[in-house]
Design a protein around this motif. Sequence first.
Motif, PDB file in Angstrom:
ATOM      1  N   GLU A 271       0.864  -1.184   0.000  1.00 23.00           N
ATOM      2  CA  GLU A 271       0.000   0.000   0.000  1.00 23.00           C
ATOM      3  C   GLU A 271       0.905   1.241   0.000  1.00 23.00           C
ATOM      4  N   PRO A 272       0.694   2.214  -0.911  1.00 21.72           N
ATOM      5  CA  PRO A 272       1.692   3.279  -1.095  1.00 21.72           C
ATOM      6  C   PRO A 272       1.642   4.448  -0.119  1.00 21.72           C
ATOM      7  N   HIS A 273       0.601   4.562   0.699  1.00 21.68           N
ATOM      8  CA  HIS A 273       0.451   5.759   1.532  1.00 21.68           C
ATOM      9  C   HIS A 273       1.664   6.019   2.434  1.00 21.68           C
ATOM     10  N   ASP A 274       2.192   4.970   3.069  1.00 20.76           N
ATOM     11  CA  ASP A 274       3.302   5.160   4.010  1.00 20.76           C
ATOM     12  C   ASP A 274       4.635   4.651   3.471  1.00 20.76           C
ATOM     13  N   TRP A 275       4.686   4.363   2.184  1.00 21.51           N
ATOM     14  CA  TRP A 275       5.924   3.883   1.569  1.00 21.51           C
ATOM     15  C   TRP A 275       6.866   5.069   1.352  1.00 21.51           C
ATOM     16  N   SER A 276       8.165   4.820   1.432  1.00 25.57           N
ATOM     17  CA  SER A 276       9.153   5.853   1.087  1.00 25.57           C
ATOM     18  C   SER A 276      10.330   5.198   0.366  1.00 25.57           C
ATOM     19  N   PRO A 277      11.030   5.938  -0.491  1.00 23.93           N
ATOM     20  CA  PRO A 277      12.085   5.348  -1.322  1.00 23.93           C
ATOM     21  C   PRO A 277      13.311   4.913  -0.540  1.00 23.93           C
ATOM     22  N   LYS A 278      13.942   3.826  -1.040  1.00 25.07           N
ATOM     23  CA  LYS A 278      15.200   3.329  -0.468  1.00 25.07           C
ATOM     24  C   LYS A 278      16.367   3.818  -1.340  1.00 25.07           C
ATOM     25  N   SER A 279      17.581   3.462  -0.953  1.00 28.16           N
ATOM     26  CA  SER A 279      18.755   3.980  -1.667  1.00 28.16           C
ATOM     27  C   SER A 279      18.767   3.548  -3.136  1.00 28.16           C
ATOM     28  N   ARG A 280      18.350   2.307  -3.421  1.00 29.27           N
ATOM     29  CA  ARG A 280      18.319   1.836  -4.817  1.00 29.27           C
ATOM     30  C   ARG A 280      17.307   2.643  -5.638  1.00 29.27           C
ATOM     31  N   ASP A 281      16.172   2.965  -5.007  1.00 31.44           N
ATOM     32  CA  ASP A 281      15.160   3.780  -5.686  1.00 31.44           C
ATOM     33  C   ASP A 281      15.709   5.159  -6.018  1.00 31.44           C
ATOM     34  N   MET A 282      16.476   5.726  -5.076  1.00 32.45           N
ATOM     35  CA  MET A 282      17.064   7.050  -5.280  1.00 32.45           C
ATOM     36  C   MET A 282      18.063   7.034  -6.444  1.00 32.45           C
ATOM     37  N   GLN A 283      18.827   5.950  -6.530  1.00 36.62           N
ATOM     38  CA  GLN A 283      19.791   5.827  -7.630  1.00 36.62           C
ATOM     39  C   GLN A 283      19.070   5.780  -8.979  1.00 36.62           C
ATOM     40  N   ASN A 284      18.023   4.949  -9.053  1.00 39.86           N
ATOM     41  CA  ASN A 284      17.247   4.850 -10.289  1.00 39.86           C
ATOM     42  C   ASN A 284      16.635   6.194 -10.663  1.00 39.86           C
ATOM     43  N   LEU A 285      16.094   6.874  -9.669  1.00 41.72           N
ATOM     44  CA  LEU A 285      15.420   8.142  -9.898  1.00 41.72           C
ATOM     45  C   LEU A 285      16.396   9.191 -10.427  1.00 41.72           C
ATOM     46  N   SER A 286      17.577   9.266  -9.828  1.00 36.84           N
ATOM     47  CA  SER A 286      18.543  10.300 -10.218  1.00 36.84           C
ATOM     48  C   SER A 286      19.106  10.075 -11.617  1.00 36.84           C
ATOM     49  N   LYS A 287      19.140   8.812 -12.060  1.00 39.00           N
ATOM     50  CA  LYS A 287      19.735   8.500 -13.365  1.00 39.00           C
ATOM     51  C   LYS A 287      18.697   8.325 -14.482  1.00 39.00           C
ATOM     52  N   ALA A 288      17.404   8.313 -14.122  1.00 38.82           N
ATOM     53  CA  ALA A 288      16.341   8.147 -15.121  1.00 38.82           C
ATOM     54  C   ALA A 288      16.193   9.416 -15.955  1.00 38.82           C
ATOM     55  N   GLN A 289      15.520   9.281 -17.095  1.00 38.01           N
ATOM     56  CA  GLN A 289      15.243  10.456 -17.930  1.00 38.01           C
ATOM     57  C   GLN A 289      13.991  11.209 -17.452  1.00 38.01           C
ATOM     58  N   MET A 290      13.118  10.484 -16.719  1.00 34.98           N
ATOM     59  CA  MET A 290      11.839  11.093 -16.340  1.00 34.98           C
ATOM     60  C   MET A 290      11.327  10.481 -15.047  1.00 34.98           C
ATOM     61  N   PHE A 291      10.755  11.317 -14.191  1.00 32.74           N
ATOM     62  CA  PHE A 291      10.130  10.870 -12.937  1.00 32.74           C
ATOM     63  C   PHE A 291       8.700  11.396 -12.893  1.00 32.74           C
ATOM     64  N   VAL A 292       7.754  10.484 -12.714  1.00 31.98           N
ATOM     65  CA  VAL A 292       6.337  10.850 -12.646  1.00 31.98           C
ATOM     66  C   VAL A 292       5.837  10.625 -11.220  1.00 31.98           C
ATOM     67  N   TYR A 293       5.342  11.694 -10.597  1.00 28.12           N
ATOM     68  CA  TYR A 293       4.699  11.534  -9.294  1.00 28.12           C
ATOM     69  C   TYR A 293       3.324  12.196  -9.352  1.00 28.12           C
ATOM     70  N   LEU A 294       2.439  11.818  -8.449  1.00 24.04           N
ATOM     71  CA  LEU A 294       1.068  12.320  -8.516  1.00 24.04           C
ATOM     72  C   LEU A 294       0.978  13.769  -8.070  1.00 24.04           C
ATOM     73  N   GLY A 295       1.553  14.086  -6.897  1.00 22.70           N
ATOM     74  CA  GLY A 295       1.361  15.399  -6.303  1.00 22.70           C
ATOM     75  C   GLY A 295       0.088  15.426  -5.457  1.00 22.70           C
ATOM     76  N   ALA A 296      -0.461  16.622  -5.232  1.00 23.44           N
ATOM     77  CA  ALA A 296      -1.671  16.805  -4.409  1.00 23.44           C
ATOM     78  C   ALA A 296      -1.481  16.280  -2.990  1.00 23.44           C
ATOM     79  N   GLY A 297      -0.210  16.150  -2.566  1.00 24.69           N
ATOM     80  CA  GLY A 297       0.072  15.690  -1.212  1.00 24.69           C
ATOM     81  C   GLY A 297       0.098  14.195  -1.037  1.00 24.69           C
ATOM     82  N   PHE A 298      -0.024  13.427  -2.116  1.00 24.38           N
ATOM     83  CA  PHE A 298      -0.092  11.957  -1.982  1.00 24.38           C
ATOM     84  C   PHE A 298       1.235  11.362  -1.530  1.00 24.38           C
ATOM     85  N   GLU A 299       2.326  11.778  -2.160  1.00 20.73           N
ATOM     86  CA  GLU A 299       3.654  11.257  -1.802  1.00 20.73           C
ATOM     87  C   GLU A 299       4.327  12.231  -0.840  1.00 20.73           C
ATOM     88  N   GLY A 300       4.243  11.933   0.461  1.00 18.28           N
ATOM     89  CA  GLY A 300       4.817  12.829   1.456  1.00 18.28           C
ATOM     90  C   GLY A 300       6.320  12.970   1.364  1.00 18.28           C
TER      91      GLY A 300
END
Length: 322
Positions: A69-98
């Motif tokens: 369930e994504p409400h209380d999930w937060s990224p780990k170090s591997r996720d951060m690496q993928n995010l920083s090296k990707a061409q694009m990051f899509v997030y919802l906004g509206a306060g969903f991803e704290g």
Amino acid sequence: MKFRKWLTLMPVAALILLSLVATACGKPKASLVEDKVNVVASFYPLYDFTKKIGGDHVNVINLVPTGVEPHDWSPKSRDMQNLSKAQMFVYLGAGFEGWVHDTLGSLPKDSKVAVVEASKGVQLLASSEEEHNHSESSKEEKGHEHNESEYDPHVWLSPVNAKIIAQNIKDQLVAVDGAHKSEYEANFAKLAAQLDQLHAKYKDSLTKLPKKQIVVTHQSFGYLAKEYGLSQMPILGLSPDSEPTSKDLQAINEFIRSNHIQYIFFEELVSDRLAKTLAKDAKVETLVLNPVEGLTEQQAKSGADYISLMESNLNNLIKALQ
């Protein structure tokens, strides 16, 4: 002495063995690829839409694992690496991803990832609006600049909003990879037509039904309810880990009795204990109403997606509201 030393080492050995077994049994983490546009999506609906629009030219990584369930999930170090090296990051906004603002702020300065706030352009509902026949017009957002905690983030549960989200994703894909613009446009047009058809099905089916009130596990169906003239009574608040008070439960029981509710809706990624206990006390049944925040392992194996889950939701709404 040797026996005593063995006893001391045994828990350590056991932990190492368990760690090796867990590593062997666990699914390999999704990773970036060189020959495609790498897109990291913050949770399932964005992942699903990006895959459909991107097609063969895009490698999409869903940050939140299947069954979580994504409400209380937060990224780990591997996720951060993928995010920083990707061409694009899509997030919802509206306060969903704290976690998103701190995460974006901590990206390396040389990261060239293009960031998309997928809910941009969606008219948001105030989080205090629980759809209990409250006035809506005075609480709607007039612009996109806002204090995000004040708004209900579950925008994707209206197919009309889902289409806006999909368009935002498509527009950024075109900006990042203009060489394949025509294919992205064609794939988006196909998805948009499916979302239009889904909206028409909901509108045609739900407007004919005599009942308009639903009881749900957590307050995630405000946009769906507003779109199709329904009223939701949530057991929990906007977050599925909140707890109702005894006064809340009394109010829900009264709502069930006065509106002749026959079903309480629960969702698969959080515990159904409260919904089933309440249903038993009120002598009603339970049905699934999926907030489409992620897939279960079984749904992933069977090829379920946003459209199929929303169609299942419609079937269950029709059953409950007859």
